[in-house]
Design an enzyme around this catalytic site. Structure first.
Site, PDB file in Angstrom:
ATOM      1  N   PHE A 404       0.821  -1.200   0.000  1.00 20.70           N
ATOM      2  CA  PHE A 404       0.000   0.000   0.000  1.00 20.70           C
ATOM      3  C   PHE A 404       0.864   1.263   0.000  1.00 20.70           C
ATOM      4  CE2 PHE A 404      -1.649   3.380   2.754  1.00 20.70           C
ATOM      5  CZ  PHE A 404      -2.699   3.837   1.966  1.00 20.70           C
ATOM      6  N   GLU A 405       2.019   1.209   0.674  1.00 22.35           N
ATOM      7  CA  GLU A 405       2.897   2.372   0.741  1.00 22.35           C
ATOM      8  C   GLU A 405       3.440   2.719  -0.651  1.00 22.35           C
ATOM      9  OE1 GLU A 405       5.822   1.452   3.630  1.00 22.35           O
ATOM     10  OE2 GLU A 405       4.385   1.186   5.269  1.00 22.35           O
TER      11      GLU A 405
END
Length: 485
Positions: A404-405
């Site tokens: 997600f980062e």
């Protein structure tokens, strides 16, 4: 009307000069001086009536012993003349001067014990003569020219040498120049010519252009002919340069030869070209393999610090796969060593090299961000506060929640005015799952990726290719040495 010009007379000082004296100059002349008037009767006689009239022009050779006699002295027959006076030049200067003490006048004759260049000039003799009870002034001039002795040698051809061959290119123009040296002659009238003997033994005269230059030992002449287009007949012909003066002549003979291609010069040019290409290729190869090192060297000494005044808090945000509580105990045990490697790389190795040695400030979530905030909002804020984003890729990172980062960083990069520069470090090999977001797949193909092949337990050199690549993608920043930048 100017009478003086028509009668060839001129006034020099107090004297009236006739140049030359002619029969029409006979007559009465009046001169006025200090309110006194004087009448002079001039009667000109032809010297042709005097068969013993001396030379009025003499040529003397330097360093020789010579004498000058009054040319008209022997004309009055049976008259003893002893009152001869001698002068030099139009100013009636004295013949004997302190500078020429070796000149003597003996029996009305000037005796030069040794001739010098300064002895050249006009010598004037005059004396009184009584004819029919009248007093006459007889005056005569002798022009003396001083020079060197005429040569006794024929001309000397300095070039081309006799029997030489001159290379010529068929169909191209060719200049042939004959260089001749002539020694001194008073009456210099040289003869220079080029002739050609063709294959049928027929002599042909060839016209050309010449120019002569005065030298210390004589005159040097250049006579040039131009063959506008060299033919095969010219290659079989013989060319002669002839030079002649009053003493004799000289001749030189040359032939033409077909100029072959300069193989040696061609080889030199070819070798120089090949060597230049090899150097160029080697230089290009060195620049290709050491481009990163060259850029880092340039940055170190010449580039400005990019981090000054950009309102950023971190030089790079570090994203890596963290421990997940969702894994079972058996799965967590199988990935324990891999987890430890990724965490050690992110929290120990990266800071020890980039922060301690190269003055970069990294953002590591567990170390630099206090817990308790909203995870999604914190990640977005941190990315915007960072100049770079480093992602440590492995199979667990690709399939875990840390992906997600990377997705958030790509989204922030698109939204920001200045795109965020991202660096991908491949720690372990991985396979992209089908469920991976499309935007992440495109980022993995487009973003720069550096592969890690080192050993965390081994000694890592700071100047290895890996760390140079990472620094290449990092912002330009001055390195601290002993606490100073």
């Amino acid at each position: 009307m100017d009478v003086s010009k028509n009668f060839k007379m001129s006034k020099i000082g107090t004297a009236l000069w006739f140049s030359p004296v002619e029969m029409r100059h006979s007559g009465t002349y009046l001169c006025r001086r200090e309110n006194k008037c004087m009448k002079i009767q001039v009667h000109v006689k032809s010297k042709e009536n005097c068969t013993t009239y001396g030379h009025s022009s003499l040529y003397f050779t330097i360093k020789m012993k010579r004498s000058v006699s009054c040319p008209s002295l022997s004309c009055p027959q049976g008259t003893n003349i002893s009152n001869v006076r001698w002068y030099k030049t139009a100013n009636f200067s004295a013949v004997k001067t302190p500078n020429r003490f070796s000149i003597e006048i003996i029996n009305n004759v000037i005796q030069f014990n040794e001739i010098y260049t300064n002895d050249a000039g006009t010598y004037i003799c005059d004396y009184l003569l009584y004819i029919d009870g009248k007093e006459w002034i007889v005056r005569a001039t002798t022009e003396v020219v001083v020079g060197v002795q005429d040569t006794r040698r024929p001309p000397e051809i300095l070039g081309p040498s006799n029997g030489s061959k001159i290379e010529a290119v068929l169909g191209k123009p060719l200049n042939l120049t004959c260089r001749i040296r002539f020694r001194f002659e008073r009456h210099f009238n040289p003869v220079i010519k080029w002739t050609m003997m063709n294959r049928n033994f027929k002599e042909e005269h060839i016209g050309g252009s010449d120019h002569c230059i005065k030298k210390v030992i004589g005159i040097e002449c250049f006579f040039t002919i131009t063959l506008h287009k060299v033919t095969v007949d010219d290659l079989h012909a013989t060319f002669y340069c002839h030079a002649q003066n009053s003493v004799g002549n000289a001749t030189t003979m040359i032939t033409l030869s077909k100029k072959e291609k300069d193989i040696v010069f061609f080889i030199y040019v070819l070798c120089a070209t090949v060597l230049f290409l090899l150097i160029l290729l080697a230089g290009g190869g060195l620049m290709y393999f050491y481009w990163i090192e060259i850029v880092l060297f340039y940055r170190h000494y010449l580039s400005k610090d990019e981090t000054v005044g950009d309102d950023k808090d971190f030089d790079a945000f570090i994203s890596y796969a963290t421990h997940s509580s969702d894994l079972s105990d058996e799965t967590r045990e199988n990935h324990c060593k891999i987890d430890d490697d990724e965490e050690r790389f992110a929290t120990q190795l990266l800071p020890s090299v980039l922060e301690n040695n190269y003055n970069y400030k990294l953002c590591i979530l567990e170390r630099d961000i206090l817990p308790g905030g909203a995870y999604v909002e914190d990640i977005a804020k941190i990315i915007k506060r960072s100049r770079r984003a480093i992602f440590l890729l492995s199979q667990r990172y690709i399939t875990g929640p840390s992906l997600f980062e990377l997705q958030a960083a790509v989204t922030c990069s698109v939204e920001q005015e200045e795109p965020l520069k991202m660096i991908l470090i491949k720690l372990h090999s991985f396979k992209e799952p089908d469920s991976m977001p499309q935007v992440v797949k495109k980022a993995l193909k487009a973003l720069p990726m550096v592969s890690w092949k080192g050993d965390l337990d081994g000694k890592i050199a700071q100047n290895t290719k890996f760390w140079n690549k990472v620094r290449y993608y990092m912002p330009v920043k001055k390195i601290k040495h002993n606490g100073k930048i």
